[in-house]
Design an enzyme around this catalytic site. Structure first.
Site, PDB file in Angstrom:
ATOM      1  N   HIS A 136      82.261  17.829   7.996  1.00 63.51           N
ATOM      2  CA  HIS A 136      81.052  17.992   8.804  1.00 63.51           C
ATOM      3  C   HIS A 136      80.398  19.342   8.528  1.00 63.51           C
ATOM      4  CE1 HIS A 136      83.459  15.064  11.181  1.00 63.51           C
ATOM      5  NE2 HIS A 136      82.283  14.529  11.417  1.00 63.51           N
ATOM      6  N   TYR A 145      78.975  21.122  10.686  1.00 67.55           N
ATOM      7  CA  TYR A 145      79.304  22.069  11.765  1.00 67.55           C
ATOM      8  C   TYR A 145      80.631  22.785  11.559  1.00 67.55           C
ATOM      9  CZ  TYR A 145      82.152  18.236  13.756  1.00 67.55           C
ATOM     10  OH  TYR A 145      83.053  17.227  13.943  1.00 67.55           O
ATOM     11  N   GLU A 146      81.463  22.268  10.668  1.00 69.36           N
ATOM     12  CA  GLU A 146      82.728  22.951  10.388  1.00 69.36           C
ATOM     13  C   GLU A 146      82.510  24.173   9.503  1.00 69.36           C
ATOM     14  OE1 GLU A 146      86.250  20.107   9.667  1.00 69.36           O
ATOM     15  OE2 GLU A 146      84.478  18.887   9.263  1.00 69.36           O
ATOM     16  N   ASN A 178      79.538   7.132  23.810  1.00 67.97           N
ATOM     17  CA  ASN A 178      79.186   7.715  25.118  1.00 67.97           C
ATOM     18  C   ASN A 178      77.684   7.619  25.267  1.00 67.97           C
ATOM     19  OD1 ASN A 178      79.430   9.926  22.868  1.00 67.97           O
ATOM     20  ND2 ASN A 178      77.904  10.710  24.324  1.00 67.97           N
ATOM     21  N   ALA A 211      80.825   7.988  14.987  1.00 63.00           N
ATOM     22  CA  ALA A 211      80.752   7.942  16.444  1.00 63.00           C
ATOM     23  C   ALA A 211      79.417   8.573  16.814  1.00 63.00           C
ATOM     24  CB  ALA A 211      81.902   8.740  17.046  1.00 63.00           C
TER      25      ALA A 211
HETATM   26  N1  HPA Z   1      75.909  13.611  20.528  1.00 64.24           N
HETATM   27  C1  HPA Z   1      76.120  13.977  19.258  1.00 64.24           C
HETATM   28  N2  HPA Z   1      77.114  13.519  18.514  1.00 64.24           N
HETATM   29  C2  HPA Z   1      77.939  12.625  19.082  1.00 64.24           C
HETATM   30  C3  HPA Z   1      77.785  12.203  20.409  1.00 64.24           C
HETATM   31  C4  HPA Z   1      76.704  12.723  21.171  1.00 64.24           C
HETATM   32  O1  HPA Z   1      76.492  12.387  22.347  1.00 64.24           O
HETATM   33  N3  HPA Z   1      78.781  11.317  20.663  1.00 64.24           N
HETATM   34  C5  HPA Z   1      79.511  11.212  19.525  1.00 64.24           C
HETATM   35  N4  HPA Z   1      79.011  12.001  18.561  1.00 64.24           N
END
Ligand code: HPA
Length: 268
Positions: A79, A81-82, A231, A109
């Site tokens: 990633h 961000y890493e 989520n 995800a």
């Molecule tokens: N935001 C960004 N990246 C994500 C999220 C989120 O809500 N859920 C899983 N990866």
């Protein structure tokens, strides 16, 4: 870049010639259990390969077959961000191309932005919005890999999307569709950012996928993308977000996700 060096090492170790590349997102690495005739090569053994740091990411390439189709899967991705630069984030895609992979399945995800979604939904990515503030193709262009200004009008293959939808119908699975909005993270979005994302056309938000897909398209690979909505994005529900929830949801949809991807691979 030493793409050829990595590819040569892998070709000497593994006799399988992969046709399809799989990039498995957070919590979705379980798909490798479905790969038969496995040969696993940890990233740290591959010359020139970046090494993964985040927990929950095994960090290996898994070669083998799914329903007889030769594949190579990345169990754990890199990633932005890493702290990896975009060349490192996308390096494995270039190595896959060098190994002869022409079709790639990218999974992740993601947070649900579209309020009709519920955690556990699977979403076919129909398009993306790059909001990562950079592009993996910035820098001198290697014309042997692709053109300077690659077309992105069909980043996600319509043909493969139809295959995915057909498989979902056949398996009786509900497959949502939408636009993936790529951010850098690692902080989750604010509710105001999520309202913006919805206004500009994002259906799901996540911190991966966009760089790999840009590089895959540059290299002329056909791309299929699937998000697991883990989520609801920030501000939709009156509750904070956390990584545990993301992993718990992938755990719950594991069976559907596996069935879907396995069958798609055999039909794509
Ligand atoms: N935001 C960004 N990246 C994500 C999220 C989120 O809500 N859920 C899983 N990866």
């Amino acid at each position: 870049m030493n793409i050829q060096q990595s590819a040569k090492f892998l070709q000497e170790k593994v006799s399988i010639k992969p046709e399809i590349g799989l990039i498995l997102g957070s919590g979705l690495g379980v798909l490798v259990e479905e790969i038969e005739n496995q040969v696993c090569i940890p990233y740290n053994e591959i010359p020139e390969f970046p090494v993964s740091t985040v927990e929950g990411h095994a960090g290996q390439l898994v070669f083998g077959t799914i329903k007889g189709v030769p594949v190579v899967a990345m169990q754990g991705r890199f990633h932005f961000y890493e702290g990896y630069d975009m060349n490192k984030v996308t390096f494995p895609v270039r190595v896959m191309k060098e190994l002869g992979v022409e079709k790639i399945v990218v999974t992740n995800a993601a947070g649900g932005v579209q309020t009709d979604f519920v955690p556990g939904d699977l979403m076919l990515i129909t398009d993306h919005i790059n909001f990562m503030g950079t592009n993996p193709l910035i820098g001198p262009n290697d014309n042997t890999m692709g053109v300077r200004f690659p077309d992105m009008s069909e980043a996600y293959s319509k043909r493969l999307g139809e295959v995915a939808k057909g498989v979902a119908t056949k398996l009786g699975l509900d497959l949502k569709e939408g636009v993936y909005f790529g951010v850098t993270g690692p902080s989750y979005e604010t509710p105001a950012e999520i309202r913006m994302i919805r206004t500009v056309g994002g259906d799901a938000v996540g911190m991966s996928t966009v760089p790999e897909v840009i590089v895959a398209r540059h290299a002329g690979m056909e791309v299929l993308g699937i998000s697991c909505i883990t989520n609801m994005a920030a501000g939709i529900l009156d509750q904070p977000l956390n990584h545990e929830e993301v992993i718990e949801t992938t755990e719950k949809v594991k069976a559907n996700f596996l069935a879907l991807v396995k069958e798609i691979v055999s039909e794509m």
